[in-house]
Motif scaffolding. Structure first.
Motif, PDB file in Angstrom:
ATOM      1  N   GLU A 177       0.939  -1.241  -0.222  1.00 25.86           N
ATOM      2  CA  GLU A 177       0.220  -0.137  -0.054  1.00 25.86           C
ATOM      3  C   GLU A 177       0.843   1.149   0.060  1.00 25.86           C
ATOM      4  OE1 GLU A 177      -3.183   0.022  -0.140  1.00 25.86           O
ATOM      5  OE2 GLU A 177      -3.244  -2.181  -0.053  1.00 25.86           O
ATOM      6  N   PRO A 178       0.294   2.333  -0.319  1.00 23.73           N
ATOM      7  CA  PRO A 178       1.404   3.649  -0.433  1.00 23.73           C
ATOM      8  C   PRO A 178       2.191   3.874   0.841  1.00 23.73           C
ATOM      9  CG  PRO A 178      -0.995   3.897  -1.442  1.00 23.73           C
ATOM     10  CD  PRO A 178      -0.920   2.576  -0.795  1.00 23.73           C
ATOM     11  N   GLU A 179       1.563   3.897   1.887  1.00 27.26           N
ATOM     12  CA  GLU A 179       2.231   4.066   3.150  1.00 27.26           C
ATOM     13  C   GLU A 179       3.621   2.906   3.315  1.00 27.26           C
ATOM     14  OE1 GLU A 179      -1.020   3.581   2.850  1.00 27.26           O
ATOM     15  OE2 GLU A 179      -1.791   5.718   3.486  1.00 27.26           O
ATOM     16  N   GLU A 180       3.250   1.744   2.954  1.00 27.28           N
ATOM     17  CA  GLU A 180       4.224   0.752   3.101  1.00 27.28           C
ATOM     18  C   GLU A 180       5.291   0.906   2.017  1.00 27.28           C
ATOM     19  OE1 GLU A 180       1.311  -2.834   4.840  1.00 27.28           O
ATOM     20  OE2 GLU A 180       1.365  -2.320   2.641  1.00 27.28           O
ATOM     21  N   ALA A 182       6.322   3.723   0.951  1.00 25.80           N
ATOM     22  CA  ALA A 182       7.157   4.734   1.251  1.00 25.80           C
ATOM     23  C   ALA A 182       8.006   4.312   2.397  1.00 25.80           C
ATOM     24  CB  ALA A 182       6.160   5.926   1.701  1.00 25.80           C
ATOM     25  N   GLU A 183       7.621   3.570   3.275  1.00 24.05           N
ATOM     26  CA  GLU A 183       8.229   3.135   4.460  1.00 24.05           C
ATOM     27  C   GLU A 183       9.693   2.366   3.720  1.00 24.05           C
ATOM     28  OE1 GLU A 183       8.055   0.386   8.635  1.00 24.05           O
ATOM     29  OE2 GLU A 183       6.313   0.259   6.897  1.00 24.05           O
ATOM     30  N   GLN A 184       9.162   1.392   2.944  1.00 24.65           N
ATOM     31  CA  GLN A 184      10.126   0.298   2.416  1.00 24.65           C
ATOM     32  C   GLN A 184      11.312   0.896   1.553  1.00 24.65           C
ATOM     33  OE1 GLN A 184       9.506  -3.776   2.056  1.00 24.65           O
ATOM     34  NE2 GLN A 184       7.802  -3.769   3.162  1.00 24.65           N
ATOM     35  N   LEU A 185      10.674   2.123   0.905  1.00 22.17           N
ATOM     36  CA  LEU A 185      11.618   2.816  -0.162  1.00 22.17           C
ATOM     37  C   LEU A 185      12.616   3.447   0.575  1.00 22.17           C
ATOM     38  CD1 LEU A 185      11.737   3.035  -2.985  1.00 22.17           C
ATOM     39  CD2 LEU A 185      10.349   5.084  -3.030  1.00 22.17           C
ATOM     40  N   ALA A 186      12.169   4.088   1.794  1.00 22.15           N
ATOM     41  CA  ALA A 186      12.859   4.565   2.760  1.00 22.15           C
ATOM     42  C   ALA A 186      14.017   3.755   3.240  1.00 22.15           C
ATOM     43  CB  ALA A 186      12.295   5.573   3.798  1.00 22.15           C
ATOM     44  N   GLU A 187      13.824   2.712   3.486  1.00 28.24           N
ATOM     45  CA  GLU A 187      14.593   1.578   3.976  1.00 28.24           C
ATOM     46  C   GLU A 187      15.704   1.284   3.142  1.00 28.24           C
ATOM     47  OE1 GLU A 187      16.548  -1.168   6.613  1.00 28.24           O
ATOM     48  OE2 GLU A 187      15.803   0.814   6.714  1.00 28.24           O
ATOM     49  N   VAL A 188      15.392   1.037   1.640  1.00 24.09           N
ATOM     50  CA  VAL A 188      16.228   0.716   0.700  1.00 24.09           C
ATOM     51  C   VAL A 188      17.318   1.864   0.614  1.00 24.09           C
ATOM     52  CG1 VAL A 188      16.121   0.551  -1.911  1.00 24.09           C
ATOM     53  CG2 VAL A 188      14.571  -0.854  -0.569  1.00 24.09           C
ATOM     54  N   ALA A 189      16.803   3.147   0.583  1.00 27.80           N
ATOM     55  CA  ALA A 189      17.506   4.411   0.643  1.00 27.80           C
ATOM     56  C   ALA A 189      18.465   4.430   1.624  1.00 27.80           C
ATOM     57  CB  ALA A 189      16.733   5.608   0.541  1.00 27.80           C
ATOM     58  N   GLU A 200       1.679  -0.622 -11.661  1.00 27.79           N
ATOM     59  CA  GLU A 200       0.167  -0.395 -12.025  1.00 27.79           C
ATOM     60  C   GLU A 200      -0.521  -0.263 -10.955  1.00 27.79           C
ATOM     61  OE1 GLU A 200      -1.076  -3.397 -15.491  1.00 27.79           O
ATOM     62  OE2 GLU A 200      -0.071  -4.531 -14.060  1.00 27.79           O
ATOM     63  N   ASP A 201      -1.647   0.874 -11.317  1.00 28.55           N
ATOM     64  CA  ASP A 201      -2.475   1.271 -10.068  1.00 28.55           C
ATOM     65  C   ASP A 201      -3.435   0.651  -9.843  1.00 28.55           C
ATOM     66  OD1 ASP A 201      -2.910   3.947  -8.286  1.00 28.55           O
ATOM     67  OD2 ASP A 201      -4.617   3.365  -9.477  1.00 28.55           O
ATOM     68  N   PRO A 202      -3.843  -0.162  -8.985  1.00 25.03           N
ATOM     69  CA  PRO A 202      -4.883  -0.783  -8.413  1.00 25.03           C
ATOM     70  C   PRO A 202      -6.173  -0.043  -8.483  1.00 25.03           C
ATOM     71  CG  PRO A 202      -3.783  -0.357  -6.494  1.00 25.03           C
ATOM     72  CD  PRO A 202      -2.975   0.047  -7.558  1.00 25.03           C
ATOM     73  N   GLY A 203      -6.239   0.993  -8.305  1.00 23.04           N
ATOM     74  CA  GLY A 203      -7.606   1.948  -8.443  1.00 23.04           C
ATOM     75  C   GLY A 203      -7.929   1.987  -9.924  1.00 23.04           C
ATOM     76  N   ASP A 204      -7.013   2.456 -10.677  1.00 26.69           N
ATOM     77  CA  ASP A 204      -7.429   2.574 -12.272  1.00 26.69           C
ATOM     78  C   ASP A 204      -8.000   1.201 -12.536  1.00 26.69           C
ATOM     79  OD1 ASP A 204      -7.259   5.252 -12.707  1.00 26.69           O
ATOM     80  OD2 ASP A 204      -4.961   4.959 -12.608  1.00 26.69           O
ATOM     81  N   SER A 227      -3.239   3.232 -15.800  1.00 26.65           N
ATOM     82  CA  SER A 227      -2.697   2.361 -14.685  1.00 26.65           C
ATOM     83  C   SER A 227      -1.333   2.502 -14.404  1.00 26.65           C
ATOM     84  CB  SER A 227      -3.359   0.963 -14.697  1.00 26.65           C
ATOM     85  OG  SER A 227      -2.759   0.296 -15.546  1.00 26.65           O
ATOM     86  N   GLU A 228      -0.588   2.267 -15.564  1.00 28.61           N
ATOM     87  CA  GLU A 228       0.842   2.301 -15.503  1.00 28.61           C
ATOM     88  C   GLU A 228       1.367   3.812 -15.254  1.00 28.61           C
ATOM     89  OE1 GLU A 228       3.454  -0.014 -18.147  1.00 28.61           O
ATOM     90  OE2 GLU A 228       1.785  -0.224 -19.184  1.00 28.61           O
ATOM     91  N   GLU A 229       0.846   4.808 -15.918  1.00 26.84           N
ATOM     92  CA  GLU A 229       1.167   6.010 -15.668  1.00 26.84           C
ATOM     93  C   GLU A 229       0.898   6.786 -14.403  1.00 26.84           C
ATOM     94  OE1 GLU A 229      -1.168   8.041 -18.845  1.00 26.84           O
ATOM     95  OE2 GLU A 229      -0.292   6.550 -20.122  1.00 26.84           O
ATOM     96  N   ARG A 230      -0.176   6.436 -13.617  1.00 26.87           N
ATOM     97  CA  ARG A 230      -0.377   6.820 -12.094  1.00 26.87           C
ATOM     98  C   ARG A 230       0.499   6.066 -11.405  1.00 26.87           C
ATOM     99  NH1 ARG A 230      -6.247   7.513 -10.256  1.00 26.87           N
ATOM    100  NH2 ARG A 230      -6.393   8.929 -12.088  1.00 26.87           N
ATOM    101  N   ALA A 231       0.736   4.784 -11.427  1.00 22.46           N
ATOM    102  CA  ALA A 231       1.570   4.153 -10.453  1.00 22.46           C
ATOM    103  C   ALA A 231       3.137   4.523 -10.846  1.00 22.46           C
ATOM    104  CB  ALA A 231       1.491   2.497 -10.783  1.00 22.46           C
ATOM    105  N   ILE A 232       3.559   4.909 -12.004  1.00 22.00           N
ATOM    106  CA  ILE A 232       4.599   5.671 -12.360  1.00 22.00           C
ATOM    107  C   ILE A 232       4.874   6.860 -11.482  1.00 22.00           C
ATOM    108  CG2 ILE A 232       6.199   6.541 -14.057  1.00 22.00           C
ATOM    109  CD1 ILE A 232       5.052   4.195 -15.698  1.00 22.00           C
ATOM    110  N   GLY A 233       4.041   7.761 -11.485  1.00 20.10           N
ATOM    111  CA  GLY A 233       4.018   8.860 -10.656  1.00 20.10           C
ATOM    112  C   GLY A 233       3.998   8.694  -9.144  1.00 20.10           C
ATOM    113  N   GLN A 234       3.559   7.418  -8.660  1.00 15.57           N
ATOM    114  CA  GLN A 234       3.546   7.108  -7.494  1.00 15.57           C
ATOM    115  C   GLN A 234       5.247   6.867  -7.291  1.00 15.57           C
ATOM    116  OE1 GLN A 234       1.502   4.012  -5.846  1.00 15.57           O
ATOM    117  NE2 GLN A 234       2.698   3.733  -4.000  1.00 15.57           N
ATOM    118  N   LEU A 235       5.763   5.928  -8.049  1.00 14.24           N
ATOM    119  CA  LEU A 235       6.902   5.613  -7.988  1.00 14.24           C
ATOM    120  C   LEU A 235       8.111   7.026  -8.062  1.00 14.24           C
ATOM    121  CD1 LEU A 235       9.619   3.918  -8.093  1.00 14.24           C
ATOM    122  CD2 LEU A 235       9.155   3.593 -10.397  1.00 14.24           C
TER     123      LEU A 235
END
Length: 455
Positions: A177-180, A182-189, A200-204, A227-235
């Motif tokens: 999920e978005p919060e998770e 963000a948390e895991q991306l921070a740990e990867v960093a 791919e965006d599940p909502g779309d 769905s790809e474009e929105r998820a890429i935006g989140q990334l």
């Protein structure tokens, strides 16, 4: 006579044409191999200095062959253990070698257990031990509840962490999920690691029409471009917020390219991948009921394919990887042809290189481009310091490639566990004649090793 001309090697390979690294043009080369590594290399007019080299074995490539570095496929679903009936290390790596691929990196899902902690990594390595015909590395998994396992997996040598922003298709590898995320991306960093993302965006997709039945157009509509474009935006937002290195997997949507170009101009630490099937096929060509073409994201229309080729040419897309994701044929729902219930995955590891070369050559690209997209850059991306080019000190992973030979893909030629593939019957350009792993021809006995991240 110089000391170099007097050298004796385990193997000497001579070629009228060789691509020693990605982007280079073919030129004459002599390669001296000792203890599995390139010990000496002469190119161009300097090859005459190698006339006095001797080797326990010597190979001279034919005039229609080009020597290239072994290809590196960063995106392979081997599925063993747990779903070995879908594929396995012996069959996948044998197919890879026949296709000129000398290194694969195995995805963390579809196997049971998935590679989301060190114990699971050890289980997978035990299953693979003694079965691999090429060298094998492993991705770790980033799933809910396992952020605390990333550091130990990183220390164990995985090449990065894969996550899904949408349902993965298997219950044991849930999406973030978005919060998770963000948390895991921070740990990867924090770890200085790499996150690789199925975007791919599940909502779309939830808002799109459901797919039932055999019409490919219905399946395509169920996984819309946005769905790809929105998820890429989140990334991209996550990379901006954390500074984490990220890699976008299997880009299919040509409309997403401008946003990725902007991200590159911004200097974000992002790399991008597409796949042979997105560069080869178009939605307009896929007949209803032919579920062997089903994958996620889906093969899109011809304008997307053209945009992906253009993005490869200008460097927006860095690499091409197979995303080999086979299953038992029964899961493809061949009798009903139902795209809604069929497993989504393309089987194409063995034919990936010639499939890309066929399209590339037809668009005026060079063998140097092919090597950059499918060997040099994949090795750099994964931190495989000993792979990706023919250079002194590197592993002597070599391929004799006949770029002008044409052939038709016949399923009985394939060494995947299951030979159902959308490439069946397709005429391809480029044939792998021989493959060497660390200076030894790939033969009947597995000689692959497990790899760790080195950079």
């Amino acid at each position: 006579m110089s000391e170099q001309t007097q050298e004796h090697f385990d193997l000497v390979v001579r070629a009228e044409r060789a691509v020693v690294t990605g982007g280079a043009e073919p030129e004459p080369a002599a390669v001296g191999i000792r203890d599995g590594r390139v010990a000496a290399l002469l190119t161009g007019s300097a090859v005459a200095e190698a006339d006095e080299w001797t080797g326990r074995e010597e190979v001279r490539l034919g005039p229609d062959e080009v020597l290239v570095p072994g290809f590196v496929d960063n995106h392979v679903h081997v599925n063993e253990p747990g779903r070995t009936e879908w594929e396995g290390f012996a069959t996948a790596t044998r197919a890879a070698a026949l296709g000129g691929v000398t290194t694969i990196i195995d995805m963390p899902l579809n196997s049971i257990p998935p590679t989301v902690d060190v114990d699971a990594l050890r289980v997978k390595q035990e299953a693979a031990d003694g079965q691999c015909f090429v060298d094998v590395g492993f991705w770790g998994g980033a799933v809910p509840g396992h952020v605390g396992d990333l550091a130990a997996l990183h220390e164990a040598g995985v090449f990065g962490f894969k996550c899904f922003l949408i349902d993965s298709g298997v219950p044991e590898f849930p999406p973030l999920e978005p919060e998770e995320f963000a948390e895991q991306l921070a740990e990867v960093a924090r770890l200085g690691a790499l996150m690789i993302v199925h975007a791919e965006d599940p909502g779309d997709i939830a808002a799109a029409p459901d797919c039932h039945g055999g019409r490919y157009a219905d399946f395509l509509a169920s996984r819309p471009r946005r769905s790809e474009e929105r998820a890429i935006g989140q990334l991209l937002d996550g990379v901006r917020a954390t500074g984490a290195r990220a890699h976008l997997l299997h880009l299919a949507d040509g409309d997403a390219v401008p946003a990725l170009q902007e991200a590159r101009a911004e200097g974000l630490p992002l790399t991008v991948e597409t796949c042979p099937h997105y560069l080869t096929f178009t939605a307009e060509q896929i007949a209803d009921g032919h579920t062997e073409f089903k994958c996620c994201p889906p093969i899109r229309e011809a304008d997307s394919r053209d945009a992906l080729w253009a993005a490869l040419a200008d460097g927006t897309i860095d690499i091409v990887a197979s995303d080999h994701s086979p299953s038992e044929p029964s899961l493809k729902q061949l009798e009903s042809g139902d795209f809604g219930t069929a497993w989504g995955g393309i089987s194409g590891l063995q034919v990936a290189v010639p499939a890309v070369w066929t399209g590339a050559a037809g668009r005026g690209h060079t063998l140097g481009d092919l090597v950059r997209w499918m060997s040099t850059r994949p090795a750099e991306l994964a931190g495989l310091g000993s792979k990706g080019e023919i250079a002194v000190g590197k592993d002597a992973d070599l391929v004799a490639f006949a770029p002008d030979e044409t052939w038709v893909v016949e399923p009985e030629q394939l060494r995947h566990k299951h030979r159902l593939t959308p490439y069946a019957g397709l005429e391809l350009r480029g044939a792998v004649r021989s493959t060497w792993l660390r200076g030894v021809p790939v033969g009947e006995r597995p000689a692959g090793r497990f790899l760790r991240r080195t950079t």
